[in-house]
Every structure is written in structure tokens, then in C-alpha cells.
Design an enzyme around this catalytic site. Structure first.
Site, PDB file in Angstrom:
ATOM      1  CG  HIS A 187      -0.319  -0.107   2.968  1.00 40.32           C
ATOM      2  ND1 HIS A 187       0.129   1.248   2.569  1.00 40.32           N
ATOM      3  CD2 HIS A 187      -0.448  -0.901   3.735  1.00 40.32           C
ATOM      4  CE1 HIS A 187       0.507   0.898   4.171  1.00 40.32           C
ATOM      5  NE2 HIS A 187       0.363  -0.128   4.603  1.00 40.32           N
TER       6      HIS A 187
ATOM      7  CG  ASP B 163      -2.818   4.170   2.891  1.00 39.03           C
ATOM      8  OD1 ASP B 163      -2.276   3.243   2.398  1.00 39.03           O
ATOM      9  OD2 ASP B 163      -3.481   4.690   3.712  1.00 39.03           O
TER      10      ASP B 163
ATOM     11  CD  GLU C 294      -3.071  -1.681   5.409  1.00 37.94           C
ATOM     12  OE1 GLU C 294      -2.897  -2.603   5.772  1.00 37.94           O
ATOM     13  OE2 GLU C 294      -2.744  -0.429   5.862  1.00 37.94           O
TER      14      GLU C 294
END
Length: 374
Positions: free
Chosen positions: A78, A80, A141
Site C-alpha cells: 500500500h 499510504d 489501507e
């Protein structure tokens, strides 16, 4: 087999870029450009960002293999990070990478991202035989695996996959993880003047306290937990509180236990509020279902082969937290979560061993190589 200097340099570069949840645009554009440079046959950005109110969607890239008989493997991480993730200044001291202490580090999950990018580079540079690859970089996420929940499922075509996104030295894998529900309880009472006629009111905060006292808390059994994570209510000390909101979560690696615990919590909230002369409005939101992979699943078999080749011990764990793998498994792509070495995630003490950063990339590359061996 990997280029350690390049891995370290790219890790330092990526963690230095602010990548807050729902504000992944800069990172998404950078990764899209790198996937193009690395020869992706197709790159898609789905509409998850628009659905979630963010500025970037999930990025799904397909790479054509050189071994037609090999399975199609998915590698995911992910984009973020949790806060604070602006102005991260990574430091390498005595083999350990940390921030300067004012921010998180962002190894969760840039360690996974750089492992995937280095795998793609070495496959190309060393002409390593491999099957078709699908690379997925998700948004949002953190805080609920919302990017993978809203991914365009029609783009997923892998036979099995690996989410590079958990603690533990490379060689650790999570084959089982819990499902999670969010439970919001809004307690409503009756307002009155706290000094003039408190007996005319029904205090929602007091009722909420009774609900908290009656609720199960913490570890319920070896695979089930629940938690009261947030409470808000009232308007002023001279007003008997008319409303109060409590936010709970329930988790279990067993779906039946998860459902039973959630129903029990709902019943307790309704009954206790009523006994206190108040009402409770309860909203249950399913974040994700649990998953369990057989320990002889193809993804785990290839993990074992790769780890054995590299001399890494394999440790299979049952996780207490969810990840994008929960949704990939639900969508029919059997996926295990690989340890990449991150520790103390979601805190300013987050760190990763330099060796683990390199080994995570070595393991991802070796897994892909193993899947193409006849």
C-alpha cells in the site's frame, strides 16, 4: 542478487514523500512512471479514490512473463502512511533505519513498495525467467483497508498473491487473519439543567459508562478481541448530557465467533441503555471478513522454496490485524502476507533493520523466480 544501494536510496526517497491516506497522488504518479519505465504491458488506475473522496486510485500493473506455463503471481503493497508522515528524515545508524523521532518512518509500507520495484528491475536486468506478474499498489489501507475494499475486481487476474506488509523478518508469513466489525453506539437521553433540575434529565454519558462497564473488553480468546476506542458526548458541565457516542470494534479469526461477539455487544448496548432510561442506536459496519490459507497453499509452497534457497527460516503466523490480503482472498486470489521487517509501526519509534529491507527484496525476487521453475 539485488542492488542494495539502489534499494536503500529508493527507500529513503519514497519515505521522504508525504503520502497521507486519501492524498496519495504524488506517490501514485511516481510509481506509475516507474512501472512504465520497467516495461509494464498495462497500467490501470481504478476509481477507488473517487469513491473514497481521495485524489488517487489503486494502481494495477501487468507484466508479461517469459514462461507461459508459470502461474500469474500478484505482488501488492500500500502507498499510504499513518500520520505524522510529512517531512520524514530517515537515518541509518548501526544497521537500523529510523526517522529523526519527529515523525513515523514509513517502512509501513514503503519497505513493501521498494521490494516490489527492485524485484521488477532485477527480473529485467538479469533476464530471469518468470511468469506473468500483476503488481497492485493500493490506497487508503490505513484505517480500514478501504482501497482494496473498493478495488476494481475485474482487473484482478492472478492465480495467487503476496501482500508485503507486516512485521517479522523476511520468511515470516501470515496465513490466517481476523475479520473486523466497527460498532457505533449512539446513546440518547434527555437534557436538563444540571443545577436547577438534574432529576428531570437522563444522562447519556452515565448510561454510556454503564454500557462500557458491561461490555467485554480486550482479549476474549486466542483469536478474538474487542475494544472501545473512542467516546464523545455532552455539551457542557451544566447540562445533563442528551447524547453520547461510543465507537467499538470486534475482531476474530473465526467468522462465527466474530458474528456472535458483535451480536452480544449489540444486545448489551441496547439493554443497558434501556435500563438506564435511555435509548441506543447501533450501527454495525463490516470492515472485512477473516481469511485462512491452507499451509500447503501454492503461495506458501513457493514461499518455502524461496526461503529455503536463501536460507531464511519460514515462520507461519496467525495475525491479529487485517490487511489488503483480507479482500484479495475474498475476491478469489489466495494471498498471504509477508513480513518485511517493519517494527513499532504507527509510532514515531518505527524502525527497520537495513538487512531486513534487503532480504525482503531478495525474498520477493526469489519467490517470482521459483514460480517459473519447471
Amino acid at each position: 542478487m539485488i542492488n542494495k544501494k539502489r534499494v536503500l536510496d529508493e527507500f529513503f526517497e519514497l519515505v521522504s514523500i508525504r503520502c497521507s491516506t486519501l492524498d496519495e497522488r504524488e506517490m501514485g504518479d511516481l510509481l506509475t512512471a516507474r512501472l512504465k519505465e520497467l516495461g509494464a504491458a498495462e497500467i490501470h488506475e481504478d476509481g477507488a479514490g473517487k469513491v473514497l473522496g481521495g485524489n488517487c486510485g489503486n494502481i494495477i500493473a501487468n507484466f508479461k512473463g517469459t514462461v507461459p506455463t508459470a502461474p500469474t503471481v500478484m505482488l501488492t503493497a500500500h502507498m499510504d502512511c499513518v500520520e505524522p508522515c510529512e517531512g520524514i528524515r530517515p537515518q541509518l545508524v548501526d544497521g537500523v533505519i529510523r526517522s529523526d523521532g519527529t515523525t513515523i518512518l514509513g517502512a509501513d509500507d514503503k519497505a513493501g513498495v521498494v521490494s516490489i520495484l527492485e524485484t521488477l528491475r532485477r527480473l529485467r536486468e538479469q533476464n530471469i525467467p518468470h511468469g506473468n506478474l500483476q503488481i497492485v499498489f493500493t490506497v487508503a489501507e490505513e484505517g480500514g483497508v478501504n482501497g482494496s475494499q473498493n478495488i476494481d475486481r475485474s482487473l484482478l487476474r492472478a492465480d495467487f498473491g503476496y501482500t508485503l506488509d507486516t512485521h517479522g523478518h523476511p520468511g515470516m508469513a501470515a496465513f490466517k487473519a481476523p475479520g473486523k466489525n466497527q460498532i457505533e453506539v449512539v446513546v440518547r437521553g434527555k437534557a436538563s439543567h444540571a443545577g436547577v433540575e438534574p432529576e428531570a434529565g437522563r444522562n447519556a454519558i452515565v448510561a454510556a459508562g454503564k454500557i462500557l462497564a458491561a461490555m467485554p473488553q480486550g482479549r476474549i480468546d486466542e483469536e478474538t478481541t474487542c475494544n472501545a476506542g473512542r467516546i464523545t458526548g455532552g455539551t457542557a458541565t451544566n447540562v445533563v448530557a442528551e447524547s453520547c457516542t461510543i465507537n467499538f470494534e470486534s475482531r476474530s479469526r473465526d467468522k462465527a465467533k466474530l458474528d456472535a461477539l458483535t451480536a452480544r455487544m449489540t444486545d448489551i448496548a441496547e439493554r443497558t441503555a434501556r435500563e438506564a432510561g435511555c435509548t441506543a442506536t447501533i450501527t454495525v459496519k463490516k470492515d472485512y471478513d477473516p481469511y485462512e490459507l491452507p499451509q500447503d497453499a501454492r503461495a506458501i509452497q513457493y514461499l518455502r522454496r524461496a526461503a529455503d534457497t536463501l536460507g531464511f527460516p519460514v515462520v507461519l503466523e496467525e495475525e491479529g490485524g487485517g490487511s489488503d490480503a483480507n479482500f484479495f482472498n475474498a475476491y478469489g486470489v489466495p494471498t498471504t502476507v509477508l513480513g518485511v521487517g517493519m517494527t513499532d509501526c504507527h509510532t514515531k519509534e518505527e524502525s527497520i533493520l537495513e538487512e531486513d529491507l534487503y532480504n525482503a527484496a531478495e525474498l520477493a525476487l526469489e519467490i517470482v523466480r521459483q514460480t517459473a521453475l519447471v
